[in-house]
Design a protein around this motif. Sequence first.
Motif, PDB file in Angstrom:
ATOM      1  N   ILE A 585      -9.158 120.149 -26.024  1.00 57.93           N
ATOM      2  CA  ILE A 585      -9.752 120.874 -27.150  1.00 57.93           C
ATOM      3  C   ILE A 585     -11.252 120.637 -27.211  1.00 57.93           C
ATOM      4  O   ILE A 585     -12.018 121.464 -27.695  1.00 57.93           O
ATOM      5  CB  ILE A 585      -9.055 120.464 -28.463  1.00 57.93           C
ATOM      6  CG1 ILE A 585      -7.610 120.975 -28.454  1.00 57.93           C
ATOM      7  CG2 ILE A 585      -9.786 121.000 -29.680  1.00 57.93           C
ATOM      8  CD1 ILE A 585      -6.805 120.546 -29.657  1.00 57.93           C
ATOM      9  N   GLY A 586     -11.701 119.482 -26.701  1.00 54.38           N
ATOM     10  CA  GLY A 586     -13.142 119.234 -26.668  1.00 54.38           C
ATOM     11  C   GLY A 586     -13.570 118.008 -27.404  1.00 54.38           C
ATOM     12  O   GLY A 586     -14.755 117.824 -27.655  1.00 54.38           O
ATOM     13  N   ASP A 637     -17.448 127.230 -35.494  1.00 46.58           N
ATOM     14  CA  ASP A 637     -18.323 127.547 -34.359  1.00 46.58           C
ATOM     15  C   ASP A 637     -19.784 127.319 -34.708  1.00 46.58           C
ATOM     16  O   ASP A 637     -20.579 126.902 -33.855  1.00 46.58           O
ATOM     17  CB  ASP A 637     -18.107 129.000 -33.918  1.00 46.58           C
ATOM     18  CG  ASP A 637     -16.750 129.211 -33.266  1.00 46.58           C
ATOM     19  OD1 ASP A 637     -16.155 128.210 -32.810  1.00 46.58           O
ATOM     20  OD2 ASP A 637     -16.280 130.368 -33.216  1.00 46.58           O
ATOM     21  N   GLU A 641     -17.938 122.729 -33.748  1.00 46.92           N
ATOM     22  CA  GLU A 641     -16.667 122.006 -33.747  1.00 46.92           C
ATOM     23  C   GLU A 641     -15.523 122.971 -33.466  1.00 46.92           C
ATOM     24  O   GLU A 641     -15.602 124.168 -33.785  1.00 46.92           O
ATOM     25  CB  GLU A 641     -16.433 121.308 -35.095  1.00 46.92           C
ATOM     26  CG  GLU A 641     -17.381 120.153 -35.366  1.00 46.92           C
ATOM     27  CD  GLU A 641     -17.013 119.416 -36.646  1.00 46.92           C
ATOM     28  OE1 GLU A 641     -16.212 119.967 -37.444  1.00 46.92           O
ATOM     29  OE2 GLU A 641     -17.527 118.303 -36.855  1.00 46.92           O
ATOM     30  N   PRO A 642     -14.427 122.473 -32.869  1.00 47.28           N
ATOM     31  CA  PRO A 642     -13.278 123.347 -32.595  1.00 47.28           C
ATOM     32  C   PRO A 642     -12.503 123.665 -33.868  1.00 47.28           C
ATOM     33  O   PRO A 642     -12.621 122.977 -34.887  1.00 47.28           O
ATOM     34  CB  PRO A 642     -12.434 122.517 -31.622  1.00 47.28           C
ATOM     35  CG  PRO A 642     -12.763 121.100 -31.956  1.00 47.28           C
ATOM     36  CD  PRO A 642     -14.216 121.098 -32.362  1.00 47.28           C
ATOM     37  N   THR A 643     -11.726 124.739 -33.790  1.00 49.25           N
ATOM     38  CA  THR A 643     -10.865 125.149 -34.898  1.00 49.25           C
ATOM     39  C   THR A 643      -9.435 124.745 -34.559  1.00 49.25           C
ATOM     40  O   THR A 643      -8.833 125.286 -33.622  1.00 49.25           O
ATOM     41  CB  THR A 643     -10.952 126.664 -35.128  1.00 49.25           C
ATOM     42  OG1 THR A 643     -12.317 127.028 -35.360  1.00 49.25           O
ATOM     43  CG2 THR A 643     -10.103 127.086 -36.306  1.00 49.25           C
ATOM     44  N   GLN A 665      -9.958 131.515 -30.295  1.00 41.87           N
ATOM     45  CA  GLN A 665     -10.574 130.188 -30.195  1.00 41.87           C
ATOM     46  C   GLN A 665      -9.842 129.134 -31.010  1.00 41.87           C
ATOM     47  O   GLN A 665     -10.192 127.949 -30.950  1.00 41.87           O
ATOM     48  CB  GLN A 665     -12.046 130.247 -30.623  1.00 41.87           C
ATOM     49  CG  GLN A 665     -12.286 130.498 -32.099  1.00 41.87           C
ATOM     50  CD  GLN A 665     -12.416 131.972 -32.414  1.00 41.87           C
ATOM     51  OE1 GLN A 665     -11.743 132.804 -31.821  1.00 41.87           O
ATOM     52  NE2 GLN A 665     -13.294 132.307 -33.351  1.00 41.87           N
ATOM     53  N   HIS A 667      -6.837 126.582 -32.105  1.00 43.67           N
ATOM     54  CA  HIS A 667      -5.794 125.774 -31.474  1.00 43.67           C
ATOM     55  C   HIS A 667      -4.757 125.429 -32.540  1.00 43.67           C
ATOM     56  O   HIS A 667      -5.110 124.908 -33.613  1.00 43.67           O
ATOM     57  CB  HIS A 667      -6.375 124.487 -30.887  1.00 43.67           C
ATOM     58  CG  HIS A 667      -7.441 124.725 -29.868  1.00 43.67           C
ATOM     59  ND1 HIS A 667      -7.189 124.849 -28.517  1.00 43.67           N
ATOM     60  CD2 HIS A 667      -8.790 124.874 -30.004  1.00 43.67           C
ATOM     61  CE1 HIS A 667      -8.314 125.047 -27.873  1.00 43.67           C
ATOM     62  NE2 HIS A 667      -9.302 125.078 -28.749  1.00 43.67           N
TER      63      HIS A 667
END
Length: 687
Positions: A585-586, A637, A641-643, A665, A667
Amino acid sequence: MNPMSALSMVKSGGLSAIGAPFIVFLLLAMVVVPLPPLALDFFFTLNIALSLVVMLAVVYVLRPLDFSVFPTVLLLATLFRLALNVASTRVVLLNGHEGPGAAGRVIEAFGNFVIGGNYAVGLVVFAILTIINFAVITKGAGRVSEVSARFTLDAMPGRQMAIDADLNAGLLTRDEAKLRREEVREEADFYGAMDGASKFVKGDAVAGLLILIVNVVGGVAIGALAHDLSFGEAFKVYALLTIGDGLVAQIPALLLSTAVAILVTRMSRSQAISSQMNTQLVGDGRAVAMAAGLMALIGLVPGMPNLAFLALAALLAGAAVWLHRRARAARTEVTTTPETAETPAELGWQDLPPVDPVGLELGYRLIPLADTRQGGELMARIRGVRRKLSEELGFLFPPVHVRDNLQQAPNRYRVLLHGVELAAGECHPDRDLALDAGQVLGPVEGIATHDPAFGLPALWIEPGQRAYAQAQGYTVVDAATVIATHLSQLLRVHAPELLGIEEAQAMLTATAQHAPKLVEDLVPKVLPLAAFTRVLQGLLAERVPVRNLRGVLEALAEHAPRTQDPQALLIAVRQALSRQIVASIGTSGAADLPVFTLSSALERLLQEGLQQPQNALEPGLAERLQTSLETQARQQDAVGEPTVLLVPGTLRHSLARFLRAAVPQAHVLAFHELPDTTRIRHVGQLG
């Protein structure tokens, strides 16, 4: 230095290292040590030969960077010519009263043969050469060098960012990216050195003019005062010698100035200047044909030299016809197979062409991008895309079948997946695409468009504007990179459709080399190959790489004896790969994972809706859920940061499939898929 170290230096090529300082020392010695006329003849001839060699090397070099030693060569050649001027001045002033041959045969030949022994003509010729060299060629080359150096230095950050983008997109390997960065640094150093080297040429032209004046004035004074010549005789003798000396030095200077101008005005393309002029200047002969017509019209005007113009028009017309036939033959060059049988053969299965997993069709103007003989880089970029995606996702992507399609628009291309068009776009092969990533400083002229891969606003610009656009903050890529990047994005999204039973079996065969018992006991004894393939496709559909195939197989070996349902097996595999999923996910293992959750009311509604027989959500509820998650995703975004949506395990699969197209985008994770070491940070709730 001891004798052994000196011997080792000679053995390791130390003589070549000593050669450069020795040449510089020799040039400086020529300024001090008197040279006889015979030595002057040799060095003047060597100077002319050296200038011709440098000129021809510049003409035949493919790229300016391939002749990176040119600034140093230019400096040494300038020093050599100035040292010869000083040495010849000494001989002319000392022995000029003895006659035209006092300074050597070369100076005498240029003084008598080239200008006919007339010092007035010699002064005019020398003045014209000096004006051409100083005011036209040297000044223009210096300006081009200065602008190129400035634009190259300003564009370095943008070009480095473009290389990093290509590396992240899989278009370049690490070694290729390292070479590209080194080339960018070399180009900046080269044009900076050329900017300084052009000042040598300019100073040399001024020095030649000043040396001429000093020689004439000094020679007349020495001849009249020291050798009892009249002022007229002294002026005639010393003027002829000085002009011959100046012409001998000025002609090589003009050659080197022309070489500088040719090199700095070259485009950075891996093609010789003769090939560029052949394809861009004469082309298919249309320009030559128009010139022939205009020359013929001028030749028919009364009072004009009709024979000269009409003869040249005929030659140009013949050249235009030959060029047109050559271009037509190149376009229509096809291989035909003669009919070898009178009756057609029976139709067989081999006559049905197989459907390619991935196809790329190009319009006829885009064909040179895929032709390596014409310098096309598209095929190499596609190989880089396949390599990058295969390493990231864990299975070998099929080859991309590239072919032409003359039925579509000339600049259009389209990507086919199993014979069906997946996406299409347009490219300009003779232009570069400048992407606006939101940090643009100023406008650039070009054709407005959007990047086909990411939808960013972009411009198709001329290649000559590349450095300027990069300096303005644009990310500039060529047409081959545009197509390859678009293809990379499409293959990444549709990876599940490219992994079939054959690919799954190949993955099992590769894994069996280091885990034979695991593979042998699982597939096909416990789990059919088709079910195993469905599990891998499910992982790829949810953007989970299958590189850790051993972990997948171990999870399947644990749960496959109890169920053969691919959906239940996918849940078990995702739980086994939870650490890998969270890492993809990052976020690193020590960082907090920002998550959204569902409100209790929304969670209850979703549980009731998904338990219905049709397993569908009420349309109004589905629309509100999509809108809410899209808003949260844009905010995430914006802060980088990831969602991540954290839901119960019973809802995860249905919500992930529902939100995959609307909010790609995002998860969707289940509570039981979080590793024990993962720290979460609650950033919002969907209600």
